[in-house]
Design a protein around this motif. Structure first.
Motif, PDB file in Angstrom:
ATOM      1  N   ASN A 236       0.526  -1.451  -0.040  1.00 29.71           N
ATOM      2  CA  ASN A 236      -0.171  -0.260   0.092  1.00 29.71           C
ATOM      3  C   ASN A 236       0.955   1.341   0.011  1.00 29.71           C
ATOM      4  OD1 ASN A 236      -2.199   1.580  -0.065  1.00 29.71           O
ATOM      5  ND2 ASN A 236      -1.885   1.660   2.401  1.00 29.71           N
ATOM      6  N   LEU A 237       2.021   0.877  -0.822  1.00 34.88           N
ATOM      7  CA  LEU A 237       2.728   2.339  -0.936  1.00 34.88           C
ATOM      8  C   LEU A 237       2.542   3.322  -1.554  1.00 34.88           C
ATOM      9  CD1 LEU A 237       6.692   0.529  -0.575  1.00 34.88           C
ATOM     10  CD2 LEU A 237       4.748   1.098   1.527  1.00 34.88           C
ATOM     11  N   LEU A 238       1.357   3.263  -2.189  1.00 33.94           N
ATOM     12  CA  LEU A 238       0.854   4.650  -3.423  1.00 33.94           C
ATOM     13  C   LEU A 238       0.420   4.733  -2.588  1.00 33.94           C
ATOM     14  CD1 LEU A 238      -0.859   3.708  -6.806  1.00 33.94           C
ATOM     15  CD2 LEU A 238      -2.086   5.153  -5.065  1.00 33.94           C
ATOM     16  N   SER A 239      -0.407   4.331  -1.533  1.00 30.84           N
ATOM     17  CA  SER A 239      -0.938   5.237  -0.590  1.00 30.84           C
ATOM     18  C   SER A 239      -0.357   6.100   0.436  1.00 30.84           C
ATOM     19  CB  SER A 239      -2.766   4.388   0.296  1.00 30.84           C
ATOM     20  OG  SER A 239      -3.845   4.191   0.197  1.00 30.84           O
ATOM     21  N   VAL A 240       0.635   5.429   0.677  1.00 23.25           N
ATOM     22  CA  VAL A 240       1.503   6.116   1.502  1.00 23.25           C
ATOM     23  C   VAL A 240       2.055   7.211   1.520  1.00 23.25           C
ATOM     24  CG1 VAL A 240       4.000   6.457   2.816  1.00 23.25           C
ATOM     25  CG2 VAL A 240       2.570   4.191   3.424  1.00 23.25           C
ATOM     26  N   HIS A 241       2.629   7.932   0.259  1.00 22.55           N
ATOM     27  CA  HIS A 241       3.407   9.004  -1.186  1.00 22.55           C
ATOM     28  C   HIS A 241       1.949   9.659  -1.049  1.00 22.55           C
ATOM     29  CE1 HIS A 241       4.100  10.438  -4.855  1.00 22.55           C
ATOM     30  NE2 HIS A 241       4.863  10.004  -4.588  1.00 22.55           N
ATOM     31  N   ALA A 242       0.780   9.242  -1.415  1.00 26.51           N
ATOM     32  CA  ALA A 242      -0.398   9.903  -1.962  1.00 26.51           C
ATOM     33  C   ALA A 242      -0.947  10.912  -0.589  1.00 26.51           C
ATOM     34  CB  ALA A 242      -1.831   9.197  -2.519  1.00 26.51           C
ATOM     35  N   ALA A 243      -0.694  10.638   0.198  1.00 31.41           N
ATOM     36  CA  ALA A 243      -0.998  10.471   1.994  1.00 31.41           C
ATOM     37  C   ALA A 243       0.576  11.273   2.392  1.00 31.41           C
ATOM     38  CB  ALA A 243      -1.173  10.000   3.691  1.00 31.41           C
ATOM     39  N   ALA A 244       1.854  11.408   2.209  1.00 29.76           N
ATOM     40  CA  ALA A 244       2.500  12.159   2.082  1.00 29.76           C
ATOM     41  C   ALA A 244       2.700  13.235   1.493  1.00 29.76           C
ATOM     42  CB  ALA A 244       4.176  11.550   2.133  1.00 29.76           C
ATOM     43  N   ALA A 245       2.099  13.410   0.411  1.00 32.86           N
ATOM     44  CA  ALA A 245       2.416  14.261  -0.906  1.00 32.86           C
ATOM     45  C   ALA A 245       1.437  15.318  -0.223  1.00 32.86           C
ATOM     46  CB  ALA A 245       2.358  13.982  -2.431  1.00 32.86           C
ATOM     47  N   ALA A 246       0.664  14.909  -0.040  1.00 30.18           N
ATOM     48  CA  ALA A 246      -1.022  15.375   0.333  1.00 30.18           C
ATOM     49  C   ALA A 246      -0.105  16.124   2.016  1.00 30.18           C
ATOM     50  CB  ALA A 246      -2.421  15.198   0.844  1.00 30.18           C
ATOM     51  N   LEU A 247      -0.411  15.511   2.880  1.00 35.26           N
ATOM     52  CA  LEU A 247       0.127  16.565   3.853  1.00 35.26           C
ATOM     53  C   LEU A 247       1.809  16.718   3.786  1.00 35.26           C
ATOM     54  CD1 LEU A 247      -0.008  16.452   7.342  1.00 35.26           C
ATOM     55  CD2 LEU A 247       1.849  15.041   7.629  1.00 35.26           C
ATOM     56  N   ALA A 248       2.371  17.209   3.484  1.00 32.68           N
ATOM     57  CA  ALA A 248       3.028  18.204   2.725  1.00 32.68           C
ATOM     58  C   ALA A 248       2.272  19.711   1.873  1.00 32.68           C
ATOM     59  CB  ALA A 248       4.329  17.468   2.031  1.00 32.68           C
ATOM     60  N   ALA A 249       1.352  19.111   1.267  1.00 34.05           N
ATOM     61  CA  ALA A 249       0.891  20.406   0.247  1.00 34.05           C
ATOM     62  C   ALA A 249      -0.112  20.701   1.258  1.00 34.05           C
ATOM     63  CB  ALA A 249       0.309  19.644  -0.666  1.00 34.05           C
ATOM     64  N   VAL A 250      -0.570  20.494   2.677  1.00 33.50           N
ATOM     65  CA  VAL A 250      -1.539  21.352   3.496  1.00 33.50           C
ATOM     66  C   VAL A 250      -0.618  22.041   4.577  1.00 33.50           C
ATOM     67  CG1 VAL A 250      -3.093  19.725   2.712  1.00 33.50           C
ATOM     68  CG2 VAL A 250      -2.113  19.964   4.372  1.00 33.50           C
ATOM     69  N   ALA A 251       0.390  21.604   4.786  1.00 27.94           N
ATOM     70  CA  ALA A 251       0.757  22.585   5.712  1.00 27.94           C
ATOM     71  C   ALA A 251       1.320  23.470   5.661  1.00 27.94           C
ATOM     72  CB  ALA A 251       2.360  21.621   6.207  1.00 27.94           C
ATOM     73  N   GLY A 252       1.474  24.325   6.275  1.00 22.19           N
ATOM     74  CA  GLY A 252       1.163  26.156   6.011  1.00 22.19           C
ATOM     75  C   GLY A 252       0.371  26.765   6.491  1.00 22.19           C
ATOM     76  N   GLY A 253      -0.867  25.790   5.637  1.00 20.31           N
ATOM     77  CA  GLY A 253      -2.106  26.212   5.573  1.00 20.31           C
ATOM     78  C   GLY A 253      -3.219  27.084   6.673  1.00 20.31           C
ATOM     79  N   ASP A 254      -3.902  27.370   6.440  1.00 25.09           N
ATOM     80  CA  ASP A 254      -5.031  28.246   7.193  1.00 25.09           C
ATOM     81  C   ASP A 254      -5.976  26.598   7.618  1.00 25.09           C
ATOM     82  OD1 ASP A 254      -6.857  29.184   9.105  1.00 25.09           O
ATOM     83  OD2 ASP A 254      -8.102  30.137   7.915  1.00 25.09           O
ATOM     84  N   LEU A 255      -6.305  26.423   8.404  1.00 24.25           N
ATOM     85  CA  LEU A 255      -6.692  24.586   8.577  1.00 24.25           C
ATOM     86  C   LEU A 255      -7.542  24.214  10.371  1.00 24.25           C
ATOM     87  CD1 LEU A 255      -3.948  22.056   8.025  1.00 24.25           C
ATOM     88  CD2 LEU A 255      -5.324  23.442   5.968  1.00 24.25           C
ATOM     89  N   PRO A 256      -8.475  24.540   9.733  1.00 21.60           N
ATOM     90  CA  PRO A 256     -10.049  24.078  11.090  1.00 21.60           C
ATOM     91  C   PRO A 256      -9.178  22.735  11.766  1.00 21.60           C
ATOM     92  CG  PRO A 256     -10.694  23.417   8.875  1.00 21.60           C
ATOM     93  CD  PRO A 256      -9.459  23.975   8.693  1.00 21.60           C
ATOM     94  N   TYR A 257      -8.500  22.064  11.185  1.00 23.77           N
ATOM     95  CA  TYR A 257      -8.514  20.490  12.134  1.00 23.77           C
ATOM     96  C   TYR A 257      -7.065  20.870  11.256  1.00 23.77           C
ATOM     97  CZ  TYR A 257     -13.208  19.380  10.698  1.00 23.77           C
ATOM     98  OH  TYR A 257     -14.343  19.794   9.940  1.00 23.77           O
ATOM     99  N   ILE A 258      -6.260  19.504  12.783  1.00 22.79           N
ATOM    100  CA  ILE A 258      -4.974  18.728  12.648  1.00 22.79           C
ATOM    101  C   ILE A 258      -4.357  17.853  11.813  1.00 22.79           C
ATOM    102  CG2 ILE A 258      -3.039  18.036  14.128  1.00 22.79           C
ATOM    103  CD1 ILE A 258      -3.997  19.640  16.457  1.00 22.79           C
ATOM    104  N   PRO A 259      -4.147  18.075  10.549  1.00 26.31           N
ATOM    105  CA  PRO A 259      -3.799  16.803   9.791  1.00 26.31           C
ATOM    106  C   PRO A 259      -2.766  16.383   9.945  1.00 26.31           C
ATOM    107  CG  PRO A 259      -2.712  18.642   8.624  1.00 26.31           C
ATOM    108  CD  PRO A 259      -3.192  19.038  10.229  1.00 26.31           C
ATOM    109  N   VAL A 260      -2.909  14.478   9.891  1.00 21.14           N
ATOM    110  CA  VAL A 260      -2.812  13.193  10.418  1.00 21.14           C
ATOM    111  C   VAL A 260      -2.388  12.403   9.149  1.00 21.14           C
ATOM    112  CG1 VAL A 260      -2.039  12.042  12.348  1.00 21.14           C
ATOM    113  CG2 VAL A 260      -3.319  14.340  12.909  1.00 21.14           C
TER     114      VAL A 260
END
Length: 431
Positions: A236-260
């Protein structure tokens, strides 16, 4: 779909990076190192579980063995701020080296292996295999090793010696899956001496190991129009890679939640370990994050009550040669976008409310999505989704992308889908 007709949302850069990620991640230990490298570039920093954690804004991650938990604390996050969790796993079915590896028969030098997870045994025959994993040293440290050379091979019996092989191949896990790696007398310690040399350490310093085989053929695009992706460990490394890319992309944004991002190990064997979804790792990290921001048990309960987990794992595309084994009204296809995985017996955790969350994320991201449900006459697999929902009491949705040859030494999916999944995960993390 021809190359010229590819929709605007297709991003070959993402899939190219996924190919690099797969090649660099032949074991769970390498997978978390590869994910951490990408998070570090986005400003995340590693924290130790033995240290005190602070409440500062920013990204952090912890690594334990083959598992990684990463999170980003946005500006203004309070003790009761809910989480948005993406759950994945880093392990894949394969052949793993036994504690006494040197063996042989009839003049052949071989390596004793154990079957890890649900392996379609025939897919490991006649493949050039390398070795990778972790070496535990006597000083308490560990080092990774990756041998991307054709070192091992499990040879299939010639058809001349098994004329009925095409009527049904039956492999004995103990007798027929032992790979060869040379000829001559068996010498105790020779495999680990070779691995130690490749890792740049002294064999006498090695106290233990977690070593596994991997197919050395690299991932690649497939088909006339390169619209498919073939490679190992997509589950399931496709999902690990997608999730890591998504988390890196939202970091620094104005977020209502804490992304994990929660990337667990040992999903393929039931998740029962200190690094698996059945263990306390994710719960401890979320709880400590609440307390680091001055929270109380009441704040923890409030935060989890508003938390949603997106469990992302591979799913089944309809197989053109076995379409009767699929649910006739649900035929997910490659490059059709992420799939929502549903099972009313809770093999998947999705319910109607979870479907709404998933659909909203895909709509926000502007990507299509599909639904998957098993044929009633076929058993359904499961994921970390139900485990996470039950252990933490949080709303959980199961999703993934459609693929063929799941658990094979080499799997197949659409080349568009990794980017579409990452886009949906990013929208989910943003809220």
């Amino acid at each position: 779909m021809s190359t010229a007709a590819r929709p605007a949302y297709f991003d070959r850069t993402h899939t190219d990076d996924l190919i690099a990620f797969l090649s660099a991640s032949p074991s769970p230990f390498h997978a978390v190192a590869s994910a951490a490298e990408r998070l570090e570039k986005a400003g995340f920093r590693r924290v130790a579980e033995t240290d005190a954690w602070d409440a500062a804004v920013g990204g952090r991650y912890v690594i334990r063995g083959g598992a990684l938990i990463a999170w980003y604390v946005p500006e203004g996050a309070g003790p009761a701020t809910p989480f948005r969790v993406v759950g994945t796993h880093t392990d894949s079915p394969n052949l793993r080296v036994k504690p006494i590896p040197d063996t042989g028969s009839a003049g052949w030098r071989q390596v004793a292996v154990e079957i890890y997870g649900g392996v379609p045994l025939n897919t490991w025959l006649d493949r050039d295999l390398g070795l990778s994993g972790r070496l535990a040293l006597r000083d308490g440290t560990a080092t990774l090793v990756q041998i991307d050379e054709p070192l091992l091979r499990v040879p299939q019996l010639a058809i001349h010696l098994d004329r009925q092989v095409n009527d049904g191949l039956k492999l004995d896990k103990q007798r027929h899956l032992t790979p060869i790696w040379g000829i001559g007398d068996v010498t105790e310690g020779s495999l680990i001496e070779y691995v130690a040399e490749k890792a740049g350490v002294d064999a006498a310093d090695i106290a233990g190991w977690d070593l596994m085989t991997h197919d050395v053929q690299p991932p690649c695009y497939l088909g006339k129009d390169r619209e498919l992706l073939a490679g190992p460990r997509l589950d399931n490394l496709l999902s690990v890679h997608a999730a890591a890319a998504a988390l890196a992309a939202v970091a620094g944004g104005d977020l209502p939640y804490i992304p994990v991002l929660a990337a667990f190990d040992h999903e393929e064997t039931g998740s029962e370990s200190d690094t698996g979804a059945q263990g306390p790792l994710l719960g401890n990290v979320l709880e400590r994050s609440v307390y680091a921001r001055g929270g109380t048990p009441e704040d923890r309960a409030r935060a989890l009550a508003g938390t949603v987990c997106l469990s992302s794992d591979m799913g089944h595309a309809v197989h053109p040669n076995y379409s009767e084994r699929h649910e006739p009204g649900h035929h997910p296809l490659p490059n059709g976008g992420p799939i929502l995985k549903v099972n009313v017996n809770n093999r998947y955790a999705t319910d109607g409310l979870g479907r709404a969350v998933f659909a909203a994320a895909c709509e926000k991201a502007g990507v299509p999505w599909q639904a998957f449900v098993s044929n009633n006459a076929m058993p359904c697999g499961t994921t970390i989704g139900p485990i996470t929902a039950a252990r933490l009491g949080i709303t959980t949705v199961d999703c993934g992308i459609a693929a063929l040859s799941m658990h094979s030494a080499r799997e197949l999916c659409g080349a568009d889908d990794p980017y579409l999944l990452a886009s949906a995960i990013k929208a989910f993390l943003e809220g």
